[in-house]
Design a protein around this motif. Sequence first.
Motif, PDB file in Angstrom:
ATOM      1  N   ASP A   1      32.319  36.840  35.599  1.00 13.98           N
ATOM      2  CA  ASP A   1      31.097  37.726  36.719  1.00 13.98           C
ATOM      3  C   ASP A   1      31.581  38.709  36.505  1.00 13.98           C
ATOM      4  N   VAL A   2      31.156  39.502  36.650  1.00 12.37           N
ATOM      5  CA  VAL A   2      32.362  40.875  37.194  1.00 12.37           C
ATOM      6  C   VAL A   2      31.587  41.050  38.401  1.00 12.37           C
ATOM      7  N   GLU A   3      30.370  40.990  39.047  1.00  8.03           N
ATOM      8  CA  GLU A   3      29.518  41.363  40.265  1.00  8.03           C
ATOM      9  C   GLU A   3      29.917  40.728  40.632  1.00  8.03           C
ATOM     10  N   LYS A   4      30.292  39.051  40.732  1.00  6.80           N
ATOM     11  CA  LYS A   4      30.649  37.914  41.682  1.00  6.80           C
ATOM     12  C   LYS A   4      32.641  38.617  42.156  1.00  6.80           C
ATOM     13  N   LEU A   5      32.664  39.230  40.596  1.00  3.77           N
ATOM     14  CA  LEU A   5      34.228  39.293  41.149  1.00  3.77           C
ATOM     15  C   LEU A   5      34.553  40.719  41.697  1.00  3.77           C
ATOM     16  N   PHE A   6      33.546  41.386  41.986  1.00  4.69           N
ATOM     17  CA  PHE A   6      33.625  43.002  42.878  1.00  4.69           C
ATOM     18  C   PHE A   6      32.646  42.265  43.841  1.00  4.69           C
ATOM     19  N   ALA A   7      32.286  41.403  44.589  1.00  5.95           N
ATOM     20  CA  ALA A   7      32.171  40.980  45.320  1.00  5.95           C
ATOM     21  C   ALA A   7      33.236  40.180  46.104  1.00  5.95           C
ATOM     22  N   VAL A   8      34.061  39.215  46.223  1.00  2.48           N
ATOM     23  CA  VAL A   8      35.188  39.173  46.537  1.00  2.48           C
ATOM     24  C   VAL A   8      35.626  39.990  46.722  1.00  2.48           C
ATOM     25  N   TYR A   9      35.966  40.945  45.775  1.00  2.00           N
ATOM     26  CA  TYR A   9      36.814  42.614  45.954  1.00  2.00           C
ATOM     27  C   TYR A   9      36.900  43.218  47.477  1.00  2.00           C
ATOM     28  N   VAL A  10      35.178  43.090  47.079  1.00  2.00           N
ATOM     29  CA  VAL A  10      34.841  43.927  48.670  1.00  2.00           C
ATOM     30  C   VAL A  10      35.697  43.172  50.065  1.00  2.00           C
ATOM     31  N   ASP A  11      34.689  41.776  49.796  1.00  2.52           N
ATOM     32  CA  ASP A  11      34.275  40.941  50.869  1.00  2.52           C
ATOM     33  C   ASP A  11      36.159  40.619  51.602  1.00  2.52           C
ATOM     34  N   LYS A  12      36.859  40.165  50.816  1.00  2.51           N
ATOM     35  CA  LYS A  12      37.908  39.478  51.022  1.00  2.51           C
ATOM     36  C   LYS A  12      38.944  40.019  50.965  1.00  2.51           C
ATOM     37  N   GLY A  13      39.370  41.605  49.930  1.00  2.00           N
ATOM     38  CA  GLY A  13      40.328  42.324  49.811  1.00  2.00           C
ATOM     39  C   GLY A  13      41.451  41.447  48.250  1.00  2.00           C
ATOM     40  N   LYS A  14      41.610  43.030  47.811  1.00  2.17           N
ATOM     41  CA  LYS A  14      42.612  43.172  46.871  1.00  2.17           C
ATOM     42  C   LYS A  14      43.669  41.401  46.765  1.00  2.17           C
ATOM     43  N   SER A  15      44.412  41.592  47.699  1.00  2.00           N
ATOM     44  CA  SER A  15      45.047  40.356  48.457  1.00  2.00           C
ATOM     45  C   SER A  15      45.313  38.657  47.675  1.00  2.00           C
ATOM     46  N   PHE A  16      43.162  39.107  48.261  1.00  9.87           N
ATOM     47  CA  PHE A  16      43.009  37.292  48.316  1.00  9.87           C
ATOM     48  C   PHE A  16      42.755  37.219  46.668  1.00  9.87           C
ATOM     49  N   LEU A  17      41.996  38.401  46.337  1.00 12.60           N
ATOM     50  CA  LEU A  17      41.612  38.383  45.479  1.00 12.60           C
ATOM     51  C   LEU A  17      42.321  37.616  43.634  1.00 12.60           C
ATOM     52  N   PHE A  18      43.324  38.396  43.788  1.00 13.57           N
ATOM     53  CA  PHE A  18      44.888  38.242  43.369  1.00 13.57           C
ATOM     54  C   PHE A  18      45.388  36.484  43.112  1.00 13.57           C
ATOM     55  N   ALA A  19      45.449  36.161  44.766  1.00 10.02           N
ATOM     56  CA  ALA A  19      46.492  35.640  44.747  1.00 10.02           C
ATOM     57  C   ALA A  19      45.048  34.197  44.363  1.00 10.02           C
ATOM     58  N   GLU A  20      44.469  33.897  44.497  1.00  7.33           N
ATOM     59  CA  GLU A  20      43.325  33.229  44.350  1.00  7.33           C
ATOM     60  C   GLU A  20      43.232  32.934  43.037  1.00  7.33           C
ATOM     61  N   ALA A  21      43.292  33.561  41.887  1.00 10.42           N
ATOM     62  CA  ALA A  21      42.870  33.681  40.953  1.00 10.42           C
ATOM     63  C   ALA A  21      44.521  33.524  40.204  1.00 10.42           C
ATOM     64  N   GLY A  22      45.283  33.544  40.601  1.00 10.72           N
ATOM     65  CA  GLY A  22      46.357  33.221  40.475  1.00 10.72           C
ATOM     66  C   GLY A  22      47.493  34.578  39.715  1.00 10.72           C
ATOM     67  N   VAL A  23      47.218  35.799  40.444  1.00 11.30           N
ATOM     68  CA  VAL A  23      47.539  37.350  39.830  1.00 11.30           C
ATOM     69  C   VAL A  23      48.784  37.672  40.531  1.00 11.30           C
ATOM     70  N   SER A  24      50.092  38.079  39.518  1.00 14.77           N
ATOM     71  CA  SER A  24      51.243  38.340  39.873  1.00 14.77           C
ATOM     72  C   SER A  24      51.110  40.022  39.783  1.00 14.77           C
ATOM     73  N   VAL A  25      51.627  40.926  40.445  1.00 13.68           N
ATOM     74  CA  VAL A  25      51.878  42.178  40.705  1.00 13.68           C
ATOM     75  C   VAL A  25      52.748  42.684  40.239  1.00 13.68           C
ATOM     76  N   ASP A  26      53.979  41.449  41.008  1.00 15.55           N
ATOM     77  CA  ASP A  26      55.134  42.290  41.500  1.00 15.55           C
ATOM     78  C   ASP A  26      56.134  43.137  40.152  1.00 15.55           C
ATOM     79  N   GLU A  27      55.877  42.311  39.035  1.00 15.29           N
ATOM     80  CA  GLU A  27      56.403  42.917  38.355  1.00 15.29           C
ATOM     81  C   GLU A  27      58.172  42.890  38.181  1.00 15.29           C
ATOM     82  N   HIS A  28      58.481  41.460  38.516  1.00  8.54           N
ATOM     83  CA  HIS A  28      59.941  41.030  38.754  1.00  8.54           C
ATOM     84  C   HIS A  28      61.078  41.044  37.256  1.00  8.54           C
ATOM     85  N   ARG A  29      59.682  40.943  36.738  1.00 12.36           N
ATOM     86  CA  ARG A  29      60.753  40.791  35.131  1.00 12.36           C
ATOM     87  C   ARG A  29      61.354  42.649  34.697  1.00 12.36           C
ATOM     88  N   ASP A  30      60.939  43.492  35.101  1.00 16.57           N
ATOM     89  CA  ASP A  30      61.626  44.623  35.138  1.00 16.57           C
ATOM     90  C   ASP A  30      62.456  45.048  36.455  1.00 16.57           C
TER      91      ASP A  30
END
Length: 254
Positions: free
Chosen positions: A81-110
């Motif tokens: 649900d792209v619209e719901k995803l964007f709504a969470v992003y606007v309402d809660k911010g990127k950090s919350f959006l990523f943490a809730e979904a389990g997305v890590s973008v720190d690229e520790h492997r590099d």
Amino acid sequence: MEDYASSDDDYHYSSDQEDSVDAIENDDQDYALLSSKGPTTQVITKESLLVAQREDLRRVMDMLSVREQHARTLLIFHRWDVEKLFAVYVDKGKSFLFAEAGVSVDEHRDSDLSAPSTLMCYICMEDVPSDETTRMDCGHCFCNSCWIEHFIVKINEGQSKRIRCMQHKCNSICDEAVVRTLLSIKHPDMAEKYERFLLESYIEDNKRVKWCPSTPHCGNAIRVEDDELCEVECSCGYNFVLGACVKHTPRVHV
């Protein structure tokens, strides 16, 4: 939130296709429009499934400036649900959006340019050569053998679309490219199964899409653009109501 633990029963697609967004040719002509009494609907065929998935992936990648794997993790969590995803992003911010979904973008492997020659794997408690270990984006590193066993267990349990890191209480979803690469070494059949379920998540977890319930199965799915129930006809000639799991008698074409 619990994993979307779909059954690992075989469905309808072989995974002999590349799923990379950039690798797909623009074959939008296969993304066929249907006429119906209700909202606009679309037939999704085996060939156009990648195209349909690509559209949502590209929207999220462009909006959030993330890689394909992270866009897919976010979309699977939000059931495509792209619209719901964007709504969470606007309402809660990127950090919350990523943490809730389990997305890590720190690229520790590099970042481990000077890793020691051997590392302790805290799963099997063995010292292993560092080139036989893998560090995920979340920073947790274990031996490849333990990772592979973990992946196989999760796929067989029906959790292939959201395989979490092995570290206790780590919510980060494993990099799909790493899962695919490690499994392909000795278990290509499991890699194909993993690939297939990632692809079919667009239908299995998407409230706007439903498999055509024809028997024998035609291999198509139908997508409706609005939330209201509507009667649709698949390109195979089968009529059904999308959203209510109500089967209709196939139309007889004279």
